[in-house]
Design a protein around this motif. Structure first.
Motif, PDB file in Angstrom:
ATOM      1  N   LEU A   1       0.844  -1.206   0.000  1.00 17.65           N
ATOM      2  CA  LEU A   1       0.000   0.000   0.000  1.00 17.65           C
ATOM      3  C   LEU A   1       0.872   1.246   0.000  1.00 17.65           C
ATOM      4  CD1 LEU A   1      -2.784  -0.813   2.627  1.00 17.65           C
ATOM      5  CD2 LEU A   1      -2.940  -0.898   0.145  1.00 17.65           C
ATOM      6  N   LYS A   2       0.489   2.193  -0.880  1.00 12.41           N
ATOM      7  CA  LYS A   2       1.218   3.469  -0.902  1.00 12.41           C
ATOM      8  C   LYS A   2       0.434   4.470  -0.065  1.00 12.41           C
ATOM      9  CE  LYS A   2       4.359   2.414  -4.160  1.00 12.41           C
ATOM     10  NZ  LYS A   2       4.304   0.987  -3.775  1.00 12.41           N
ATOM     11  N   ALA A   3       1.108   5.026   0.930  1.00 10.98           N
ATOM     12  CA  ALA A   3       0.412   5.877   1.898  1.00 10.98           C
ATOM     13  C   ALA A   3      -0.351   7.029   1.237  1.00 10.98           C
ATOM     14  CB  ALA A   3       1.415   6.418   2.910  1.00 10.98           C
ATOM     15  N   ASP A   4       0.256   7.617   0.202  1.00  9.13           N
ATOM     16  CA  ASP A   4      -0.390   8.794  -0.396  1.00  9.13           C
ATOM     17  C   ASP A   4      -1.583   8.428  -1.282  1.00  9.13           C
ATOM     18  OD1 ASP A   4       1.620   7.514  -1.752  1.00  9.13           O
ATOM     19  OD2 ASP A   4       2.010   9.201  -3.101  1.00  9.13           O
ATOM     20  N   LYS A   5      -1.686   7.141  -1.627  1.00 13.89           N
ATOM     21  CA  LYS A   5      -2.793   6.765  -2.520  1.00 13.89           C
ATOM     22  C   LYS A   5      -3.975   6.163  -1.756  1.00 13.89           C
ATOM     23  CE  LYS A   5      -0.285   6.196  -6.792  1.00 13.89           C
ATOM     24  NZ  LYS A   5       0.583   5.230  -7.424  1.00 13.89           N
TER      25      LYS A   5
END
Lengths: 364, 428
Positions: free
Chosen positions: B140-144
């Protein structure tokens, strides 16, 4: 006087030099199951390796039966004395979860097949957890007394059929395997077995099927028991490890027949404990001992199938009996019409619950 | 002069020959003796401390230890304290975000699966839930991420099941009662109350009962069998009784496994006893007796194995009873049975007590013999402790069962003290 002193000095120096050699030798403690199984590893892996590498000494420790528990205790105490441990797949998953054993990069740490297939492909889906290097495929299948059954059993349903095969039967005192067999015997298609077991009704169904033979079952806990129970005539049919049955039939010449229908495959292999003091030496040994030829060699001494696809064609004759081992492999085409591989993920989740349910079922 | 000197000496403290006051010298000697005595005891004391008291203390702690959950999921467990598990609603977004962060950290250090394994003891499914989440949360990408709740439920829908959250909240402290609950065949229901498990999942309470019952029965059998043997040994001339004593001790010197396996050979369906009975036409070949792989097997094998522990204390007590007692009773008109019942028997009570308590306590903790000959209805609680130590690796539950067994033995010991009196016990 000075001559004596000189002699003493020479002896002392040479002694310390010799002990220096002794120190340079690395001792690897390899934990396995003892008996015929350790013997097969000794002959196929340890002895040739020690011959080629005189600086390595391999010592066997036969405590694999308590391997997982002892390894955990060593790890908690911060004093890991084992270098390589032979475990079954389910324990490998659990030890890997706990972070007690090293993760292995199959393609980097293990040898490729002779034709260049990378190890991860050669072992395929048998690498059930990143910490596990599979060695053999063994199967739990059925042996029956040829002289005590009227009609030889041909399918798993016969095991649950008291009319067709009357008399006592022996099963392992564990839910794993038995629940799957119960459902298969009850007519559940193999691809639906774990789906069915995931519902409370499905579990009830499996136990209900087991209920039909409960009064006639002698439960075994150690691999040596079922061949003995068969030989003693205590039971007429028993689930057992195929290697043990091979031994009873071919070596001890017991009147036992094999029934391979829905044999359950399980895996046995290596894990490397985290914190071993000889990691480099162990990894070097491991790369060699799990290559295609070595795995095929082990099958010369015990009738378990090699875990590498590329090893299967190299399996030859039994080293002492001179019998061709190929038809005795659980993976041989004639034997493996119906086979089941455990769903380890499902069992990792449900093992504790099922064990409890099973024990309560036994007691009531 | 000498007289005056000695008179004045009485006022002064007494001294030894070299002028040290006697009191000091005496103290010094006593201290030295104490140190010597202590240093003689020290090895044993330290041995008991390190091999007995520490491990037991560690075991007791392990049965309530739950540090792994709060230490692996620090943020989640902290935030969960504000969530009302009875509200019927899932925790808020902040908790999900904290969980994702905790899992990410744990996945990096490869320790997160231990938490899953620990929680799986409480509720099936946690093991794969954590393994799967650890694999996927890392990607998981935090900003997405819009909503961690949505993402986690997408990874595994179990995160949308309130039951998993209730278990997580209940087990978020550093101590847990769940192992003891499990040892009593109980569990926590949705309302947070401790209730017994459904009938078909109960094991341990029955097992404790069976262990007690069979151990008591085994003790009784050793008394019934051991008493006449001890009596015979005590009343025969020493020359012969010593010879017979060897027969009592011989099995004692034989390996436990050998003795147990011989019982298997004797008692099994096609074994010597059954063959003999069939040959004598007492039983039919198709109705061979089931003497092993059940509780009968456990009682027979363990009675034999524990018999010397009953015979030896009984023998040593009976040896000390003067034969005159019986003769006196007889000469006063008692029948042999009355003399035995009123005079001899009461004198042997300390021996029965000592033998009884020895056999009973040994029996209650036995596990090798029941494991080999007990089948399903002849196994003891210690077989399950061993099972949880070496196979299921649920050491917390093993510790809780062990602690309960320890408590049970202590309680029985106190009961024994109350009824018979521990001073009344005589080992020789």
């Amino acid at each position: 006087m000075s001559k004596l002193l000189k002699q003493v000095l020479v002896i002392m120096v040479s002694l310390s030099w010799m002990s220096g050699i002794a120190l340079a030798e690395t001792t690897l403690v390899v934990v396995s199951w003892g008996g015929a199984y350790t013997a097969s590893q000794q002959k196929a892996y340890h002895e040739p390796y020690m011959k080629a590498n005189p600086d390595i000494k391999i010592v066997n420790d036969d405590s694999a039966a308590e391997g997982a528990a002892k390894l955990r205790a060593q790890s908690e105490a911060g004093n890991v004395t084992w270098d390589l441990v032979d475990v079954v797949a389910a324990d490998a998953i659990s030890l890997c979860d706990e972070g007690i054993v090293e993760e292995i990069d199959a393609d980097k740490d293990l040898a490729a097949a002779p034709d260049g297939t990378p190890a991860s492909k050669d072992f395929g889906n048998l690498i059930v957890t990143p910490c596990f290097i599979p060695q053999i495929v063994y199967s739990t299948t059925f042996g029956y007394r040829k002289d005590k059954v009227k009609t030889p059993p041909t399918s798993i349903a016969d095991v649950f059929d008291l009319n067709k095969i009357p008399g006592k039967r022996s099963l392992e005192k564990k839910p794993i395997g038995n629940l799957e067999w119960a459902l298969l015997a009850d007519g559940v298609p193999v691809e639906k077995v774990y789906e069915t077991l995931s519902t409370p009704e499905g579990i009830d169904r499996a136990f209900k099927k087991l209920d039909t033979i409960k009064s006639q079952v002698v439960w075994w806990t150690k691999g040596a028991q079922p061949p003995q129970l068969l030989a003693d005539g205590e039971v007429v049919i028993a689930s057992a490890y195929n290697g043990r049955l091979f031994n009873a039939i071919e070596v001890e010449k017991q009147p036992i027949g094999m029934m391979w229908d829905w044999q359950v495959f399980d895996l046995d292999g290596w894990v490397v404990p985290k914190g071993t003091k000889n990691k480099a030496a162990v990894m070097k040994y491991l790369k060699w001992a799990t290559d295609t030829q070595r795995l095929a060699d082990q099958a010369k001494f015990i009738s378990y199938g090699p875990a590498r696809a590329s090893s299967a064609p190299k399996v030859g004759k039994h080293a002492e009996l001179g019998i061709d081992m190929k038809p005795h492999m659980p993976t041989a085409p004639a034997n493996s019409k119906h086979t089941l591989l455990f769903n380890y993920e499902w069992w990792a989740d449900n093992r504790d619950d099922m064990d409890e349910r099973f024990q309560a079922w036994l007691a009531n | 002069m000498a007289q005056i000197d000695s008179a004045s000496n009485i006022e002064q403290p007494l001294t030894t020959a070299d002028g040290v006051p006697l009191k000091v010298s005496l103290q010094r000697t006593l201290r030295r003796q104490k140190i010597v005595a202590l240093s003689l005891v020290a090895p044993l004391f330290l041995f008991i401390l390190f091999s007995f008291l520490f491990p037991i203390g560690d075991m007791l702690l392990r049965s309530i230890d739950n540090t792994i959950v709060p230490s692996e999921l620090p943020q989640t467990t902290k935030l969960l304290q504000n969530w009302n598990e009875q509200s019927g609603e899932l925790p808020n977004e902040a908790v999900y975000a904290a969980l994702a962060a905790d899992i990410k950290k744990g996945a990096k250090s490869k320790t997160i699966n231990r938490t899953g394994k620990r929680l799986n003891y409480e509720y099936s499914g946690f093991s794969s839930l954590f393994r799967k989440s650890a694999r996927r949360v890392q990607r998981l990408k935090a900003d997405k991420v819009e909503s961690y709740r949505k993402e986690l439920i997408k990874i595994d829908k179990k995160w949308g099941n309130i039951k998993f959250w209730q278990v997580l909240k209940r087990e978020s402290g550093i101590r847990t009662a769940s192992y003891y609950l499990a040892a009593f065949d109980a569990e926590t229901n949705e309302k947070g109350e401790a209730v017994f498990k459904p009938e078909n999942e109960r094991i341990y309470v029955n097992l404790f009962g069976r262990t007690l019952l069979l151990s008591f029965f085994i003790t009784l059998m050793t008394v019934l069998l051991g008493y006449p043997i001890a009596f015979l040994l005590a009343s025969l001339p020493t020359r012969i009784s010593n010879l017979l004593m060897i027969l009592v001790l011989l099995p004692f010197w034989t390996s436990l496994l050998v003795r147990t396996s011989s019982w298997i050979a004797l008692l099994q369906k096609e074994g010597i006893i059954n063959d003999f009975l069939v040959a004598l036409n007492i039983i039919d070949s198709s109705n061979r007796l089931s003497l092993i792989h059940n509780s009968t097997g456990t009682v027979i094998a363990m009675t034999h194995i524990l018999l010397p522990f009953m015979v030896l204390p009984l023998f040593s007590v009976m040896k000390t009873i003067p034969p005159d007692f019986m003769r006196a009773a007889r000469s006063l008109g008692a029948t042999p049975f009355t003399a035995f019942r009123r005079i001899y028997m009461p004198n042997t009570i300390p021996g029965i007590g000592a033998g009884g308590i020895l056999v009973f306590i040994l029996a209650i903790g036995y596990y090798i013999t029941p494991a080999l000959v007990g089948g399903t209805d002849g196994t003891f609680i210690s077989n399950f402790i061993a099972y949880h130590i070496s196979t299921s690796l649920n050491w917390g539950l093993a510790a809780a069962l062990g602690a309960l067994l320890l408590l049970l033995v202590l309680a029985l010991y106190l009961l024994y003290d109350k009824i018979v009196g521990i001073d009344n016990m005589k080992l020789g």
